[in-house]
Write a protein that holds these residues in place. Structure first.
Motif, PDB file in Angstrom:
ATOM      1  N   LEU A  22       1.270   2.436  -3.535  1.00  0.00           N
ATOM      2  CA  LEU A  22       0.008   2.919  -4.096  1.00  0.00           C
ATOM      3  C   LEU A  22      -0.339   4.299  -3.543  1.00  0.00           C
ATOM      4  O   LEU A  22      -0.801   5.178  -4.281  1.00  0.00           O
ATOM      5  N   GLU A  23      -0.101   4.501  -2.254  1.00  0.00           N
ATOM      6  CA  GLU A  23      -0.402   5.793  -1.656  1.00  0.00           C
ATOM      7  C   GLU A  23       0.616   6.852  -2.078  1.00  0.00           C
ATOM      8  O   GLU A  23       0.258   8.008  -2.319  1.00  0.00           O
ATOM      9  N   ARG A  64       0.817  -1.212   0.000  1.00  0.00           N
ATOM     10  CA  ARG A  64       0.000   0.000   0.000  1.00  0.00           C
ATOM     11  C   ARG A  64       0.854   1.267   0.000  1.00  0.00           C
ATOM     12  O   ARG A  64       0.401   2.320  -0.446  1.00  0.00           O
ATOM     13  N   VAL A 109      -0.245   7.870  -5.535  1.00  0.00           N
ATOM     14  CA  VAL A 109      -1.673   8.211  -5.678  1.00  0.00           C
ATOM     15  C   VAL A 109      -2.339   7.288  -6.709  1.00  0.00           C
ATOM     16  O   VAL A 109      -2.907   7.735  -7.713  1.00  0.00           O
ATOM     17  N   ILE A 110      -2.222   5.996  -6.470  1.00  0.00           N
ATOM     18  CA  ILE A 110      -2.847   4.992  -7.344  1.00  0.00           C
ATOM     19  C   ILE A 110      -4.035   4.415  -6.597  1.00  0.00           C
ATOM     20  O   ILE A 110      -3.881   3.723  -5.578  1.00  0.00           O
ATOM     21  N   SER A 111      -5.218   4.700  -7.081  1.00  0.00           N
ATOM     22  CA  SER A 111      -6.439   4.272  -6.385  1.00  0.00           C
ATOM     23  C   SER A 111      -6.892   2.876  -6.805  1.00  0.00           C
ATOM     24  O   SER A 111      -7.613   2.206  -6.073  1.00  0.00           O
ATOM     25  N   LYS A 112      -6.477   2.442  -7.989  1.00  0.00           N
ATOM     26  CA  LYS A 112      -6.915   1.139  -8.476  1.00  0.00           C
ATOM     27  C   LYS A 112      -6.178   0.021  -7.752  1.00  0.00           C
ATOM     28  O   LYS A 112      -4.981   0.108  -7.508  1.00  0.00           O
ATOM     29  N   ARG A 113      -6.910  -1.044  -7.432  1.00  0.00           N
ATOM     30  CA  ARG A 113      -6.298  -2.218  -6.843  1.00  0.00           C
ATOM     31  C   ARG A 113      -5.935  -3.218  -7.943  1.00  0.00           C
ATOM     32  O   ARG A 113      -6.298  -3.055  -9.091  1.00  0.00           O
ATOM     33  N   SER A 120      -2.616  -4.222  -8.307  1.00  0.00           N
ATOM     34  CA  SER A 120      -1.214  -4.018  -8.668  1.00  0.00           C
ATOM     35  C   SER A 120      -0.344  -5.177  -8.190  1.00  0.00           C
ATOM     36  O   SER A 120      -0.565  -5.745  -7.121  1.00  0.00           O
TER      37      SER A 120
END
Length: 235
Positions: free
Chosen positions: A118-119, A115, A122-126, A128
């Protein structure tokens, strides 16, 4: 299940081995294998002390394994995926068959992306996926074709020796390069570790000789990674 006091060599390690670039091949492989075998935590021996410490006790600069561990914690989530390397070959002007030692020189581990990454980006899609890779070959650039993932763009973290032109002495360097830039601690600050973003979806994935590192595929859409992430692991 934990792995305690993991180190590259007993009796305080070995200078130029457990505190240099070459240690990363063993260390990353250990992290990958332990996670694959359901170990929830890996306790590295040690942070400071001996020749297997991740911080140089004389200069207080960090050794290459520190960056390997830091990137692992930032990129590799707790959900472990199954991977397999097959059909390994390379083209040679003599059309000779790929030697077995070359075929066995690639090791790959896959997790759902942590996470933190992703944070941070700024990647909101899961969905990955992060691959940890090791290329043990001294001279072969391996081109990788990945199946089972929606690849899309990718973020590469390739770790190499600054002295890699000398394939032997370069292995014993106390420094490491990330995507071609030597990492140095300045003013007691760990350097920023930016990835090399590849936006060309058709560009081949090539692993340089004597390298290891991580590759993140934010658009992989792996079904296991589409569910909420698990709590952070320990290292």
């Amino acid at each position: 299940l934990w792995c305690g006091e993991g180190g590259g060599a007993f009796n305080s390690g070995r200078n130029l081995y457990t505190n240099s670039f070459i240690s990363g091949f063993w260390f990353l492989d250990q992290l990958g294998m332990m996670a694959l075998q359901s170990h929830q935590s890996y306790c590295r021996q040690t942070l400071i002390g001996g020749y297997y410490g991740m911080i140089n006790i004389t200069t207080m600069h960090v050794n290459p394994d520190y960056y390997t561990a830091l990137l692992w914690n930032r990129l590799m989530g707790r959900k472990v995926l199954s991977t397999e390397v097959f059909d390994t070959h390379y083209k040679h002007k003599s059309d000779a068959q790929t030697p077995q030692y070359v075929a066995n020189s690639i090791r790959v581990y896959a997790h759902c992306t942590h996470r933190w990454f992703l944070e941070e980006h700024v990647i909101s899609k899961r969905g990955s996926v992060t691959l940890a890779f090791i290329n043990l070959s001294t001279h072969v650039y391996h081109t990788i074709n990945i199946t089972g993932l929606n690849l899309g763009i990718r973020a590469e973290y390739v770790l190499q020796s600054p002295r890699r032109k000398d394939r032997h002495l370069g292995l014993y360097s106390h420094q490491v390069q990330l995507n071609g830039k030597t990492l140095r601690v300045l003013n007691d600050q760990i350097p920023v570790l930016p990835p090399n973003w590849i936006f060309d979806r058709s560009k081949e994935l090539v692993l340089p000789p004597l390298s290891y590192g991580y590759i993140v595929f934010p658009e992989a859409k792996n079904p296991v990674c589409l569910t909420p992430p698990l709590p952070s692991s320990s290292i």
